[in-house]
Write a protein that holds these residues in place. Structure first.
Motif, mmCIF file in Angstrom:
data_model
loop_
_atom_site.group_PDB
_atom_site.id
_atom_site.type_symbol
_atom_site.label_atom_id
_atom_site.label_comp_id
_atom_site.label_asym_id
_atom_site.label_seq_id
_atom_site.Cartn_x
_atom_site.Cartn_y
_atom_site.Cartn_z
ATOM 1 N N ASP A 1 0.834 -1.199 0.000
ATOM 2 C CA ASP A 1 0.000 0.000 0.000
ATOM 3 C C ASP A 1 0.869 1.250 0.000
ATOM 4 N N GLN A 2 1.923 1.230 0.802
ATOM 5 C CA GLN A 2 2.844 2.374 0.862
ATOM 6 C C GLN A 2 3.546 2.573 -0.477
ATOM 7 N N VAL A 3 4.002 1.465 -1.085
ATOM 8 C CA VAL A 3 4.662 1.543 -2.392
ATOM 9 C C VAL A 3 3.725 2.161 -3.425
ATOM 10 N N ALA A 4 2.434 1.859 -3.313
ATOM 11 C CA ALA A 4 1.443 2.361 -4.271
ATOM 12 C C ALA A 4 0.986 3.782 -3.968
ATOM 13 N N GLY A 5 1.554 4.394 -2.968
ATOM 14 C CA GLY A 5 1.239 5.787 -2.662
ATOM 15 C C GLY A 5 0.457 5.989 -1.381
ATOM 16 N N GLY A 6 0.000 4.906 -0.763
ATOM 17 C CA GLY A 6 -0.704 4.997 0.513
ATOM 18 C C GLY A 6 -2.190 5.255 0.352
ATOM 19 N N GLY A 7 -2.966 4.705 1.286
ATOM 20 C CA GLY A 7 -4.401 4.929 1.288
ATOM 21 C C GLY A 7 -5.176 4.182 0.232
ATOM 22 N N ARG A 8 -4.559 3.226 -0.418
ATOM 23 C CA ARG A 8 -5.244 2.476 -1.485
ATOM 24 C C ARG A 8 -5.996 1.276 -0.932
ATOM 25 N N ILE A 9 -5.315 0.411 -0.183
ATOM 26 C CA ILE A 9 -5.987 -0.739 0.438
ATOM 27 C C ILE A 9 -5.919 -0.664 1.961
ATOM 28 N N LEU A 10 -5.134 0.247 2.466
ATOM 29 C CA LEU A 10 -5.055 0.509 3.899
ATOM 30 C C LEU A 10 -5.475 1.958 4.096
#
Length: 198
Positions: free
Chosen positions: A71-80
């Motif tokens: 989720d962090q790698v993807a920019g955050g707030g996407r699945i978490l």
């Protein structure tokens, strides 16, 4: 990034689904958890899958930690979710689903590694009770398939695990949860692609 895998692990499936949803490519490398010479034990001292090896050589385990990292790698707030209340709800749902899978795996190990005359009924009943309560709790308050979080991913994988290892007996008495599972599978094509095969 490299993911150490096992073809039937529901926890590996969680990671693969999350990575697919987030458009994060992963190289898959099978691991043999029973082989003491497998490098898995150097990558995770517990000798369990999944293990994610990042591009800079760092290792992440277990599946909850890996999903948070993705989720962090993807920019955050996407699945978490970034919102604290929504984040806690997603993490709590993930913990329930993970506990369901853990109990199911313990039931499998008891029946797989001990002869039938040495099965411990109290232990099996204890683990099956956890599984039954978890599925009942999810039926009472099913997740939303249109809300892709670490929690809904984990629940879908837990139910898929019950289908694969326990014959899907949960479906008949849990119609709301079955509807969630069907809607999740329709929304997430990778769910079919990552289905375990015996």
């Amino acid at each position: 990034m490299l993911l150490r895998t096992s073809p039937t692990s529901p926890f590996v499936r969680k990671v693969r689904l999350a990575a697919d949803w987030l458009n994060i490519p992963l190289e898959l490398k099978p691991a043999d958890t029973a082989d003491s010479s497998d490098s898995l034990r150097l990558e995770n001292p517990l000798g369990k899958v999944p293990v994610l090896i990042t591009d800079d050589g760092e290792t992440c385990f277990d599946s909850r930690v890996i999903l948070a990292h993705l989720d962090q790698v993807a920019g955050g707030g996407r699945i978490l979710p970034a919102d604290p209340k929504a984040r806690l709800a997603a993490m709590r749902l993930e913990a329930l689903a993970d506990g369901l899978m853990d109990a199911g795996i313990l039931v499998l190990y008891e029946t797989r590694f001990r002869p039938e005359d040495r099965h411990e009924p109290r232990w099996l009943d204890h683990q099956k009770g956890k599984m039954d309560r978890a599925v009942d709790a999810l039926e009472h308050n099913p997740p939303r398939a249109d809300d892709m979080t670490v929690g809904t991913i984990a629940v879908a994988c837990a139910l898929g695990f019950l289908d694969f290892r326990f014959g899907g007996r949960w479906r008949e008495s849990h119609p709301r949860l079955a509807a969630f599972q069907d809607a999740f599978a329709a929304r997430c094509p990778a769910f079919a692609d990552t289905a375990p095969r015996a």
